[in-house]
Scaffold this active site. Structure first.
Site, PDB file in Angstrom:
ATOM      1  N   SER A 177      96.099  98.086  90.397  1.00 68.54           N
ATOM      2  CA  SER A 177      95.976  99.532  90.562  1.00 68.54           C
ATOM      3  C   SER A 177      95.059 100.204  89.554  1.00 68.54           C
ATOM      4  O   SER A 177      94.478 101.246  89.849  1.00 68.54           O
ATOM      5  CB  SER A 177      97.357 100.179  90.505  1.00 68.54           C
ATOM      6  OG  SER A 177      98.025  99.825  89.308  1.00 68.54           O
ATOM      7  N   HIS A 205      97.821  99.150  97.214  1.00 69.62           N
ATOM      8  CA  HIS A 205      96.465  99.720  97.265  1.00 69.62           C
ATOM      9  C   HIS A 205      95.584  99.072  98.343  1.00 69.62           C
ATOM     10  O   HIS A 205      94.416  99.427  98.476  1.00 69.62           O
ATOM     11  CB  HIS A 205      95.805  99.620  95.890  1.00 69.62           C
ATOM     12  CG  HIS A 205      96.559 100.423  94.886  1.00 69.62           C
ATOM     13  ND1 HIS A 205      96.377 101.781  94.740  1.00 69.62           N
ATOM     14  CD2 HIS A 205      97.559 100.081  94.022  1.00 69.62           C
ATOM     15  CE1 HIS A 205      97.212 102.234  93.824  1.00 69.62           C
ATOM     16  NE2 HIS A 205      97.939 101.223  93.367  1.00 69.62           N
ATOM     17  N   LYS A 236      99.929 105.968  99.871  1.00 64.98           N
ATOM     18  CA  LYS A 236      98.534 105.975  99.405  1.00 64.98           C
ATOM     19  C   LYS A 236      97.601 106.113 100.608  1.00 64.98           C
ATOM     20  O   LYS A 236      97.474 107.211 101.119  1.00 64.98           O
ATOM     21  CB  LYS A 236      98.306 104.746  98.533  1.00 64.98           C
ATOM     22  CG  LYS A 236      99.255 104.802  97.312  1.00 64.98           C
ATOM     23  CD  LYS A 236      99.152 103.649  96.411  1.00 64.98           C
ATOM     24  CE  LYS A 236      99.942 103.819  95.120  1.00 64.98           C
ATOM     25  NZ  LYS A 236     101.319 104.242  95.191  1.00 64.98           N
TER      26      LYS A 236
END
Ligand SMILES: Cc1ncc(COP(=O)(O)O)c(C=O)c1O
Length: 389
Positions: A177, A205, A236
């Site tokens: 990350s 991610h 996300k």
């Protein structure tokens, strides 16, 4: 007692590590922050879906149909119908036998590790794994072996030394990350098979960003079938909130029965589930968003690297500029803010001591022209600060 807390905060301030909350309001690729309108190079809204009209509509419709709150945990009376819809969509998307929505990525990792591991387990965890993995491993009471970041020789050495009778779990972020580099998944699969370990991946991610249909890095590398537990977030690239775990039916049934952060918490609000269902459909359909994000990321990384910045090993849409010193990182961020860019400084303990950085993250809704402008501003500040020549 309060004096000790005050002292602790003062010590953090002395090391330029004190955190404060700043009011923010996101507006597509821009953000209102501290009274300024800034180009947002700091969010995890990688596909720009957090402001997407279709998700907003889904969220409102779910609230109208099912109300605002879930009223109880899922095992009591909080399991409203959108959960089944979302989990079926996840099963089709990830190509797994079963899936389970968890309230957040943080609680998913804490829950997965504390459910699967115990005193007789050895957890092999990459040193740069997310804090939620670190905390889950601690809570499980397993013996934790942290291997040097992406260092497969070190991991193999630790696996070789491990007691044979102990259950072994290898756990890794697929995209790290704060660095934007990719875990050596192929080697991890090989090691897991050689040493009889379970492999858990955190696709926080990569979900929505990698894989032909946005399934994640394991799918991108065609390794999905070799991974025992897939975890990812809906907070996300999917633009919503919450997380998922996907894998074999037996693993999911085990989580339903043993995962404390799943059992002992109120279910997610229907609006979040409605948004997740729609986001899963959109990420599969809109490949062009992913392709554009990859093209922008390649462009951004290449230009920063050519300018002379240290971007570490990033190969993705997360691009750090490693500065080293906390105060310099804060100053870099402040200078960019003056020029209209939001790029937040990341300091220890989020990253190792001496590696403070700005973490840039891109969005598929940005344009090349916007990036050209941002690269010019970043380069100008880098020169002024003597970070590059
Ligand atoms: C790798 C990784 N895992 C898990 C999480 C936690 O996810 P969430 O924000 O949904 O709690 C994050 C959040 O930043 C993350 O970067």
């Amino acid at each position: 007692m309060w004096e000790e807390l005050k002292l602790h905060i003062e010590q953090l301030a002395g090391k330029a590590q004190k955190r404060t909350l700043v009011k923010t309001e996101s507006d597509g690729c821009f953000i209102h922050m501290d009274g300024r309108h800034l180009f947002n190079l700091s969010s995890n809204n990688y596909l720009g879906l957090a402001n997407d009209e279709r998700l907003i509509h889904a969220s409102i419709e779910a609230t109208r149909t099912y109300g605002v709150g879930a009223t109880a945990s899922r095992l009591v009376v909080g399991n409203h119908p959108l959960y089944e819809q979302a989990e079926e969509a996840l099963i089709r998307w990830k190509g797994c036998e079963a899936a389970l929505i968890i309230n957040s990525g943080y609680t998913a990792n804490v829950g997965i590790l504390s459910a699967l591991a115990g005193r007789d387990t050895l957890i092999f965890s990459d040193k740069w794994n997310h804090a939620s993995i670190v905390d889950g491993a601690l809570l499980s009471r397993a013996e934790v072996k942290r291997y040097r970041h992406a260092d497969m020789d070190h991991l193999e050495m630790l696996l070789k030394k491990a007691e044979r009778h102990k259950q072994k779990i290898i756990v890794t972020d697929t995209i790290f990350s704060m660095d934007g580099d990719v875990a050596p998944l192929r080697d991890l699969v090989m090691l897991k098979e050689t040493y009889g370990a379970m492999l858990i991946v955190d696709e926080a991610h990569a979900s929505g960003v990698y894989g032909e249909n946005g399934e994640g890095m394991a799918h991108e590398l065609q390794l999905a079938q070799h991974i025992d537990v897939h975890m990812g977030t809906c907070s996300k690239a999917l633009g919503a909130y919450g997380a998922y775990v996907a894998g074999k039916r037996v693993v999911i049934d085990y989580f339903i029965n043993t995962m404390r952060p799943f059992i002992f918490t109120t279910a997610l609000p229907p609006s979040v589930l409605g948004t997740i269902c729609t986001a899963i459909e959109i990420v599969q359909q809109e490949r062009s968003l992913r392709h554009h994000l990859h093209a922008l990321s390649d462009y951004f990384r290449t230009h920063l690297q050519h300018a002379g910045f240290d971007i570490g090993e990033s190969t993705t849409h997360i691009v750090p500029i490693i500065v080293g010193d906390n105060e310099r990182a804060l100053a870099f961020s402040a200078q960019l803010r003056e020029r209209g860019i939001a790029a937040v400084a990341i300091r220890p303990p989020t990253v190792p001591e001496g590696t403070a950085r700005l973490r840039f993250s891109l969005m598929a809704t940005m344009t090349k022209e916007q990036l050209d402008w941002a690269i010019a501003e970043i380069t100008a500040v880098g020169k002024e600060m003597g970070l590059i020549v």
